[in-house]
Design a protein around this motif. Structure first.
Motif, mmCIF file in Angstrom:
data_model
loop_
_atom_site.group_PDB
_atom_site.id
_atom_site.type_symbol
_atom_site.label_atom_id
_atom_site.label_comp_id
_atom_site.label_asym_id
_atom_site.label_seq_id
_atom_site.Cartn_x
_atom_site.Cartn_y
_atom_site.Cartn_z
ATOM 1 N N GLU A 6 -18.270 -27.730 -49.867
ATOM 2 C CA GLU A 6 -19.717 -27.795 -50.089
ATOM 3 C C GLU A 6 -20.100 -26.901 -51.264
ATOM 4 N N ASN A 7 -20.884 -27.432 -52.167
ATOM 5 C CA ASN A 7 -21.374 -26.669 -53.312
ATOM 6 C C ASN A 7 -22.680 -25.976 -52.925
ATOM 7 N N THR A 8 -22.621 -24.640 -52.749
ATOM 8 C CA THR A 8 -23.805 -23.864 -52.375
ATOM 9 C C THR A 8 -24.420 -23.156 -53.581
ATOM 10 N N GLY A 9 -23.901 -23.450 -54.770
ATOM 11 C CA GLY A 9 -24.406 -22.801 -55.984
ATOM 12 C C GLY A 9 -25.420 -23.653 -56.710
ATOM 13 N N GLY A 10 -25.621 -23.306 -57.972
ATOM 14 C CA GLY A 10 -26.628 -23.998 -58.759
ATOM 15 C C GLY A 10 -26.065 -24.882 -59.845
ATOM 16 N N GLU A 11 -24.730 -24.943 -59.990
ATOM 17 C CA GLU A 11 -24.106 -25.771 -61.013
ATOM 18 C C GLU A 11 -23.020 -26.643 -60.380
ATOM 19 N N ALA A 12 -22.716 -27.744 -61.063
ATOM 20 C CA ALA A 12 -21.658 -28.637 -60.579
ATOM 21 C C ALA A 12 -20.306 -27.931 -60.637
ATOM 22 N N VAL A 13 -19.459 -28.169 -59.614
ATOM 23 C CA VAL A 13 -18.122 -27.580 -59.557
ATOM 24 C C VAL A 13 -17.129 -28.663 -59.143
ATOM 25 N N TYR A 14 -15.860 -28.381 -59.357
ATOM 26 C CA TYR A 14 -14.798 -29.266 -58.884
ATOM 27 C C TYR A 14 -14.181 -28.673 -57.618
ATOM 28 N N VAL A 15 -13.713 -29.538 -56.729
ATOM 29 C CA VAL A 15 -13.047 -29.047 -55.523
ATOM 30 C C VAL A 15 -11.735 -28.383 -55.950
ATOM 31 N N PRO A 16 -11.177 -27.493 -55.109
ATOM 32 C CA PRO A 16 -9.904 -26.850 -55.467
ATOM 33 C C PRO A 16 -8.842 -27.889 -55.826
ATOM 34 N N THR A 17 -8.155 -27.657 -56.928
ATOM 35 C CA THR A 17 -7.238 -28.670 -57.461
ATOM 36 C C THR A 17 -5.895 -28.718 -56.743
ATOM 37 N N THR A 18 -5.480 -27.618 -56.150
ATOM 38 C CA THR A 18 -4.150 -27.555 -55.536
ATOM 39 C C THR A 18 -4.272 -27.325 -54.035
ATOM 40 N N ALA A 19 -3.559 -28.151 -53.262
ATOM 41 C CA ALA A 19 -3.481 -27.985 -51.811
ATOM 42 C C ALA A 19 -2.019 -28.022 -51.416
ATOM 43 N N ALA A 20 -1.607 -27.107 -50.547
ATOM 44 C CA ALA A 20 -0.209 -27.048 -50.119
ATOM 45 C C ALA A 20 -0.152 -26.485 -48.707
ATOM 46 N N PHE A 21 0.993 -26.705 -48.058
ATOM 47 C CA PHE A 21 1.227 -26.123 -46.732
ATOM 48 C C PHE A 21 2.529 -25.331 -46.793
ATOM 49 N N ASN A 57 -8.927 -35.180 -52.866
ATOM 50 C CA ASN A 57 -8.815 -35.397 -54.307
ATOM 51 C C ASN A 57 -9.285 -34.149 -55.033
ATOM 52 N N GLY A 58 -8.364 -33.450 -55.683
ATOM 53 C CA GLY A 58 -8.690 -32.208 -56.360
ATOM 54 C C GLY A 58 -9.402 -32.385 -57.678
ATOM 55 N N PHE A 59 -9.739 -33.611 -58.046
ATOM 56 C CA PHE A 59 -10.425 -33.850 -59.324
ATOM 57 C C PHE A 59 -11.858 -34.333 -59.112
ATOM 58 N N GLN A 60 -12.382 -34.191 -57.896
ATOM 59 C CA GLN A 60 -13.738 -34.631 -57.616
ATOM 60 C C GLN A 60 -14.757 -33.547 -57.974
ATOM 61 N N GLU A 61 -15.845 -33.969 -58.579
ATOM 62 C CA GLU A 61 -16.930 -33.056 -58.920
ATOM 63 C C GLU A 61 -17.944 -33.036 -57.783
ATOM 64 N N VAL A 62 -18.456 -31.842 -57.478
ATOM 65 C CA VAL A 62 -19.432 -31.690 -56.411
ATOM 66 C C VAL A 62 -20.709 -31.110 -57.005
ATOM 67 N N GLN A 63 -21.804 -31.822 -56.852
ATOM 68 C CA GLN A 63 -23.090 -31.375 -57.371
ATOM 69 C C GLN A 63 -23.712 -30.333 -56.425
ATOM 70 N N PRO A 64 -24.618 -29.487 -56.945
ATOM 71 C CA PRO A 64 -25.285 -28.492 -56.088
ATOM 72 C C PRO A 64 -25.953 -29.149 -54.876
ATOM 73 N N GLY A 65 -25.731 -28.543 -53.703
ATOM 74 C CA GLY A 65 -26.307 -29.070 -52.472
ATOM 75 C C GLY A 65 -25.540 -30.220 -51.869
ATOM 76 N N SER A 66 -24.466 -30.671 -52.520
ATOM 77 C CA SER A 66 -23.657 -31.783 -52.016
ATOM 78 C C SER A 66 -22.308 -31.273 -51.509
ATOM 79 N N SER A 67 -21.539 -32.173 -50.877
ATOM 80 C CA SER A 67 -20.229 -31.798 -50.364
ATOM 81 C C SER A 67 -19.270 -32.974 -50.491
ATOM 82 N N ARG A 68 -17.997 -32.672 -50.434
ATOM 83 C CA ARG A 68 -16.932 -33.685 -50.458
ATOM 84 C C ARG A 68 -15.986 -33.412 -49.299
ATOM 85 N N THR A 69 -15.564 -34.491 -48.619
ATOM 86 C CA THR A 69 -14.617 -34.367 -47.507
ATOM 87 C C THR A 69 -13.414 -35.248 -47.776
#
Length: 265
Positions: free
Chosen positions: A33-48, A69-81
């Motif tokens: 979830e983007n709780t800031g004021g600018e667009a961000v990308y989700v973390p690019t690397t996931a591992a176990f 998908n680590g290349f998705q952009e998330v706008q302020p107030g939005s979220s990606r699952t």
């Protein structure tokens, strides 16, 4: 955790299993979830991380748009699952799920969650050596059906009616018929394709035979696509050696998941 990934496409069920023998799938659902004021990308690397080894994301068409998908952009107030899928050994121990953001400035924030694999429910899809009337429920999402072997008989022939004439169907010399009665019901909310006789066989002693044609059409089992709430119940014919006394009825649910019923018990 589950030994296979099952999904439905237009009512047809498919599955995939880990390429490494002895591994199972670990599915981790991630919400960013983007709780800031600018667009961000989700973390690019996931591992176990488990027992000193690192396991990277495994991609499967079965997840479709649900994959992380680590290349998705998330706008302020939005979220990606998304779902991060890993192929791991099913060890009863604690591992670490790691998310990391990368940037050109070398400031790479990392988030780590400890996950104890021994505390997670593990679905095995083991439908082997079932007993008479032991039903299974199989499918994905709202595409689900129940399947069971209701009854079985052996005989040296049976009669059926064609038009106004009564006919007799008998086995070849040295053989007998095993007739299995199968029950299938769509218990989901979408149309679903149930197994047909082409995917069924019977192991009788040292022989394995495919399903034959049961000539009484009004009593014959039919597979194929059925709507929600619809029941298909009918008889399936197998011609086996007369000497056989123990049987295993098998049907393919997908390309790599099989159900089997052994009888008598």
């Amino acid at each position: 955790m589950q030994d296979a990934l099952v999904w439905a496409t237009s009512g047809r069920l498919s599955s995939t299993v880990p390429q490494t023998s002895g591994h199972t799938y670990l599915l981790v659902t991630v919400n960013v979830e983007n709780t800031g004021g600018e667009a961000v990308y989700v973390p690019t690397t996931a591992a176990f991380l488990l027992n000193g080894n690192q396991y990277d994301i495994t991609y499967s068409s079965g997840l479709n748009q649900q994959s992380y998908n680590g290349f998705q952009e998330v706008q302020p107030g939005s979220s990606r699952t998304g779902v991060a899928l890993f192929s791991v050994p099913p060890k009863q121990m604690e591992g670490q799920f790691v998310l990391q953001s990368t940037s050109a400035y070398g400031d790479d924030p990392t988030a780590i969650w400890n996950i104890n694999l021994g505390e997670i429910e593990h679905e095995t899809f083991d439908y082997s050596d079932l007993g008479l009337e032991s039903g299974i429920q199989f499918g994905a999402g709202n595409s689900l059906y129940r399947l069971s072997l209701q009854d079985w008989t052996t005989n040296n022939g049976y009669t059926y009616t064609t038009g106004d004439f009564e006919q007799e169907h008998t086995p070849s010399d040295g053989n007998k018929f095993v007739i299995c009665e199968v029950y299938a019901e769509n218990v989901g909310e979408n149309p679903v394709r149930i197994p047909g006789t082409y995917s069924m066989s019977l192991i009788a002693g040292n022989s394995q035979v495919d399903a034959g044609i049961y000539r009484a059409e009004n009593e014959r089992y039919q597979g194929g696509e059925i709507a929600p709430g619809i029941v298909r119940q009918g008889k399936i014919l197998f011609e086996v050696p007369s000497s056989a006394s123990e049987y295993t009825f098998r049907t393919s649910l997908t390309g790599n998941i099989t159900a089997s019923w052994s009888f008598p018990k």
